[in-house]
Scaffold this active site. Structure first.
Site, PDB file in Angstrom:
ATOM      1  N   GLN A 249       0.825  -1.215   0.000  1.00 42.89           N
ATOM      2  CA  GLN A 249       0.000   0.000   0.000  1.00 42.89           C
ATOM      3  C   GLN A 249       0.860   1.267   0.000  1.00 42.89           C
ATOM      4  O   GLN A 249       0.645   2.179  -0.802  1.00 42.89           O
ATOM      5  CB  GLN A 249      -0.871   0.034   1.252  1.00 42.89           C
TER       6      GLN A 249
ATOM      7  N   ASP B 137      14.797  -9.645  -1.703  1.00 43.86           N
ATOM      8  CA  ASP B 137      13.994 -10.411  -0.735  1.00 43.86           C
ATOM      9  C   ASP B 137      14.533 -10.143   0.664  1.00 43.86           C
ATOM     10  O   ASP B 137      15.728 -10.297   0.920  1.00 43.86           O
ATOM     11  CB  ASP B 137      14.081 -11.911  -1.070  1.00 43.86           C
ATOM     12  N   LEU B 138      13.633  -9.759   1.554  1.00 44.80           N
ATOM     13  CA  LEU B 138      14.053  -9.421   2.918  1.00 44.80           C
ATOM     14  C   LEU B 138      14.634 -10.615   3.669  1.00 44.80           C
ATOM     15  O   LEU B 138      15.274 -10.442   4.705  1.00 44.80           O
ATOM     16  CB  LEU B 138      12.877  -8.831   3.702  1.00 44.80           C
TER      17      LEU B 138
ATOM     18  N   TYR C 281       6.372  -8.208   6.703  1.00 41.65           N
ATOM     19  CA  TYR C 281       5.437  -9.324   6.882  1.00 41.65           C
ATOM     20  C   TYR C 281       4.267  -8.723   7.660  1.00 41.65           C
ATOM     21  O   TYR C 281       4.386  -8.438   8.850  1.00 41.65           O
ATOM     22  CB  TYR C 281       6.119 -10.436   7.674  1.00 41.65           C
ATOM     23  N   THR C 282       3.140  -8.495   6.984  1.00 45.88           N
ATOM     24  CA  THR C 282       2.045  -7.735   7.604  1.00 45.88           C
ATOM     25  C   THR C 282       0.812  -8.595   7.937  1.00 45.88           C
ATOM     26  O   THR C 282      -0.212  -8.050   8.335  1.00 45.88           O
ATOM     27  CB  THR C 282       1.609  -6.570   6.696  1.00 45.88           C
TER      28      THR C 282
ATOM     29  N   ASP D 197       1.726   0.843  15.377  1.00 44.75           N
ATOM     30  CA  ASP D 197       1.094   1.045  16.691  1.00 44.75           C
ATOM     31  C   ASP D 197       1.085  -0.257  17.498  1.00 44.75           C
ATOM     32  O   ASP D 197       0.960  -0.232  18.722  1.00 44.75           O
ATOM     33  CB  ASP D 197      -0.343   1.547  16.510  1.00 44.75           C
TER      34      ASP D 197
ATOM     35  N   TYR E 233       3.535 -10.347  15.448  1.00 45.26           N
ATOM     36  CA  TYR E 233       3.775  -9.254  14.490  1.00 45.26           C
ATOM     37  C   TYR E 233       4.346  -8.029  15.213  1.00 45.26           C
ATOM     38  O   TYR E 233       5.353  -7.459  14.791  1.00 45.26           O
ATOM     39  CB  TYR E 233       2.466  -8.902  13.774  1.00 45.26           C
TER      40      TYR E 233
ATOM     41  N   LYS F 259       8.043  -6.387  14.699  1.00 44.12           N
ATOM     42  CA  LYS F 259       8.229  -5.002  14.241  1.00 44.12           C
ATOM     43  C   LYS F 259       9.056  -4.212  15.261  1.00 44.12           C
ATOM     44  O   LYS F 259       9.884  -3.375  14.887  1.00 44.12           O
ATOM     45  CB  LYS F 259       6.873  -4.324  14.006  1.00 44.12           C
TER      46      LYS F 259
ATOM     47  N   TRP G  97      -3.399   1.367  11.099  1.00 46.98           N
ATOM     48  CA  TRP G  97      -4.675   1.204  10.398  1.00 46.98           C
ATOM     49  C   TRP G  97      -4.605   1.773   8.964  1.00 46.98           C
ATOM     50  O   TRP G  97      -5.392   2.646   8.586  1.00 46.98           O
ATOM     51  CB  TRP G  97      -5.799   1.887  11.191  1.00 46.98           C
TER      52      TRP G  97
HETATM   53  N1  LIG Z   1      -1.203  -2.157   6.876  1.00 44.05           N
HETATM   54  C1  LIG Z   1      -1.343  -1.601   8.087  1.00 44.05           C
HETATM   55  O1  LIG Z   1      -2.462  -1.423   8.596  1.00 44.05           O
HETATM   56  C2  LIG Z   1      -0.129  -1.117   8.845  1.00 44.05           C
HETATM   57  C3  LIG Z   1      -0.311  -0.586  10.126  1.00 44.05           C
HETATM   58  C4  LIG Z   1       0.806  -0.127  10.828  1.00 44.05           C
HETATM   59  C5  LIG Z   1       2.068  -0.224  10.260  1.00 44.05           C
HETATM   60  N2  LIG Z   1       2.214  -0.762   9.028  1.00 44.05           N
HETATM   61  C6  LIG Z   1       3.566  -0.868   8.456  1.00 44.05           C
HETATM   62  O2  LIG Z   1       3.619  -0.009   7.327  1.00 44.05           O
HETATM   63  C7  LIG Z   1       4.467  -0.578   6.322  1.00 44.05           C
HETATM   64  C8  LIG Z   1       3.735  -0.623   5.000  1.00 44.05           C
HETATM   65  O3  LIG Z   1       2.556  -1.420   5.149  1.00 44.05           O
HETATM   66  P1  LIG Z   1       1.642  -1.757   3.903  1.00 44.05           P
HETATM   67  O4  LIG Z   1       0.230  -1.764   4.391  1.00 44.05           O
HETATM   68  O5  LIG Z   1       2.034  -0.918   2.728  1.00 44.05           O
HETATM   69  O6  LIG Z   1       2.080  -3.258   3.656  1.00 44.05           O
HETATM   70  P2  LIG Z   1       1.490  -4.292   2.578  1.00 44.05           P
HETATM   71  O7  LIG Z   1       0.510  -3.617   1.681  1.00 44.05           O
HETATM   72  O8  LIG Z   1       1.087  -5.508   3.323  1.00 44.05           O
HETATM   73  O9  LIG Z   1       2.767  -4.613   1.700  1.00 44.05           O
HETATM   74  C9  LIG Z   1       3.843  -5.298   2.236  1.00 44.05           C
HETATM   75  C10 LIG Z   1       4.933  -5.352   1.190  1.00 44.05           C
HETATM   76  O10 LIG Z   1       6.028  -6.061   1.753  1.00 44.05           O
HETATM   77  C11 LIG Z   1       6.507  -6.919   0.769  1.00 44.05           C
HETATM   78  N3  LIG Z   1       7.193  -8.060   1.347  1.00 44.05           N
HETATM   79  C12 LIG Z   1       6.704  -8.977   2.220  1.00 44.05           C
HETATM   80  N4  LIG Z   1       7.637  -9.913   2.452  1.00 44.05           N
HETATM   81  C13 LIG Z   1       8.729  -9.568   1.715  1.00 44.05           C
HETATM   82  C14 LIG Z   1      10.004 -10.131   1.535  1.00 44.05           C
HETATM   83  N5  LIG Z   1      10.380 -11.278   2.147  1.00 44.05           N
HETATM   84  N6  LIG Z   1      10.877  -9.516   0.709  1.00 44.05           N
HETATM   85  C15 LIG Z   1      10.524  -8.397   0.061  1.00 44.05           C
HETATM   86  N7  LIG Z   1       9.334  -7.805   0.186  1.00 44.05           N
HETATM   87  C16 LIG Z   1       8.439  -8.400   1.008  1.00 44.05           C
HETATM   88  C17 LIG Z   1       5.287  -7.362  -0.006  1.00 44.05           C
HETATM   89  O11 LIG Z   1       5.712  -7.849  -1.235  1.00 44.05           O
HETATM   90  P3  LIG Z   1       4.799  -8.843  -2.165  1.00 44.05           P
HETATM   91  O12 LIG Z   1       3.925  -7.891  -2.914  1.00 44.05           O
HETATM   92  O13 LIG Z   1       5.823  -9.546  -2.969  1.00 44.05           O
HETATM   93  O14 LIG Z   1       4.048  -9.745  -1.216  1.00 44.05           O
HETATM   94  C18 LIG Z   1       4.521  -6.067  -0.098  1.00 44.05           C
HETATM   95  O15 LIG Z   1       4.954  -5.314  -1.206  1.00 44.05           O
HETATM   96  C19 LIG Z   1       4.901  -1.944   6.872  1.00 44.05           C
HETATM   97  O16 LIG Z   1       6.171  -1.814   7.450  1.00 44.05           O
HETATM   98  C20 LIG Z   1       3.894  -2.255   7.956  1.00 44.05           C
HETATM   99  O17 LIG Z   1       4.446  -3.079   8.967  1.00 44.05           O
HETATM  100  C21 LIG Z   1       1.132  -1.207   8.303  1.00 44.05           C
END
Ligand SMILES: NC(=O)c1ccc[n+]([C@@H]2O[C@H](COP(=O)([O-])OP(=O)(O)OC[C@H]3O[C@@H](n4cnc5c(N)ncnc54)[C@H](OP(=O)(O)O)[C@@H]3O)[C@@H](O)[C@H]2O)c1
Length: 291
Positions: free
Chosen positions: A11, A36-37, A61-62, A102, A125, A129, A150
């Site tokens: 996102q 790859d992470l 990893y979300t 959060d 998770y 983090k 969120w």
């Molecule tokens: N979503 C939430 O509500 C939320 C809330 C608080 C904080 N955050 C943090 O905000 C950040 C962005 O979140 P987001 O919602 O944009 O996440 P997201 O939409 O779930 O996307 C996660 C991304 O990480 C990539 N990824 C996962 N495993 C990987 C690996 N082994 N190597 C390389 N790439 C990998 C995925 O790649 P693929 O497309 O290949 O799967 C995807 O592009 C994250 O750090 C998350 O922890 C998110």
């Protein structure tokens, strides 16, 4: 300015790719399979080749519930991966902006969490983090760790898209009304991340470094958020969907969630002058982008 961002389909990375050009920033998204992470060598090779002015660590990893049964993988991706990215950033002499959550907090505080409050994640998770935060901070002092919450957008999987999907087949949806936080648009995160990366690469002031909270303005429960989404849906299509307000106990999940994840954004405002828009306004912007 060139910013390397981890993840290709996420996102926040999708929002960054969209917002970069208007901010005169080249966004280079790196992801699987070549980056790859779980593969330190790929992290070093791919990021070094880009020669970025800043690195944004957005990939993670979300899958919060799945992480409970994939603890080792969650820690490799969310802790070891970002620590390796911070190491590369240090070698390249560039700042790292790392996205966190959060969910590092236990959620039992009365009132909003500030950056100096004790952490205490209640899920795998959240723990993974938090370990990522610790690794990044210990590896490269030239960092901004941004705890957001969120996240929603027109991209990927998120609460807004889930509610709209449910609305296709239902007139009423039960949603948890006793978890408090703030919905945060990935577009708003992207705008802030770009501004922060620009400042970090131009200004050595240590006040710009450290941990910051970055969420939308205002607060909500998931039920409030759902009501705002369905109000927007009604305006746009006439479809009426009601929200049944339930408790966390009524909706058991594999991973525990904090009851309170409201974050104070004052530190970010003081250091950078950045305040994100009200979540209700940003929800309308995202709804306008969805079918
Ligand atoms: N979503 C939430 O509500 C939320 C809330 C608080 C904080 N955050 C943090 O905000 C950040 C962005 O979140 P987001 O919602 O944009 O996440 P997201 O939409 O779930 O996307 C996660 C991304 O990480 C990539 N990824 C996962 N495993 C990987 C690996 N082994 N190597 C390389 N790439 C990998 C995925 O790649 P693929 O497309 O290949 O799967 C995807 O592009 C994250 O750090 C998350 O922890 C998110």
């Amino acid at each position: 300015m060139r910013i390397a961002v981890t993840g290709k389909q996420g996102q926040v990375v999708s929002a960054l790719l969209e917002r970069g050009p208007a901010a005169c920033v080249e966004i280079v998204a790196v992801g699987r399979p070549e980056f790859d992470l779980t593969d330190r060598a790929s992290i070093r090779a791919v990021l070094s080749e880009i020669e970025p002015d800043a690195i944004v660590s957005a990939a993670a990893y979300t899958a919060v519930d799945k992480a409970e049964s994939e603890e080792a993988l969650a820690f490799v991706v969310n802790a070891e991966g970002p620590t390796a990215i911070a190491e590369v950033a240090k070698e390249l002499g560039v700042p790292i902006v790392h996205l966190s959550t959060d969910y590092v907090f236990p959620g039992d505080k009365q009132g909003v969490y500030v950056e100096t409050d004790a952490t205490g994640p209640v899920s795998v998770y959240g723990r993974s983090k938090l370990a990522g935060e610790v690794g990044v901070a210990a590896t490269n002092p030239n960092h901004a760790i941004l705890r957001t919450a969120w996240v929603y957008s027109p991209f990927g999987a998120n609460f807004v898209k889930t509610m709209l999907r449910l609305a296709e087949t239902r007139d009423a949806v039960n949603v948890v009304a006793d978890q408090h936080g703030t919905p945060t648009s990935a577009f708003d995160i992207a705008d802030a991340v770009i501004a922060i990366a620009k400042r970090l690469s131009a200004d050595p002031d240590m006040k710009l470094r450290g941990v910051f909270h970055l969420t939308g303005s205002g607060e909500a429960t998931w039920a409030d958020f759902a009501e705002a989404i369905f109000a927007g849906l009604q305006t746009r299509s006439g479809k009426l969907v009601s929200v049944g307000r339930i408790t966390t106990a009524d909706y058991p999940t594999t991973a525990k969630r904090p009851a309170n994840s409201r974050l104070s954004n004052d530190k970010l405002k003081q250091a950078y002058g950045i305040v994100l828009p009200d979540w209700k306004e940003s929800t309308k912007v995202v709804l306008d982008r969805l079918p």
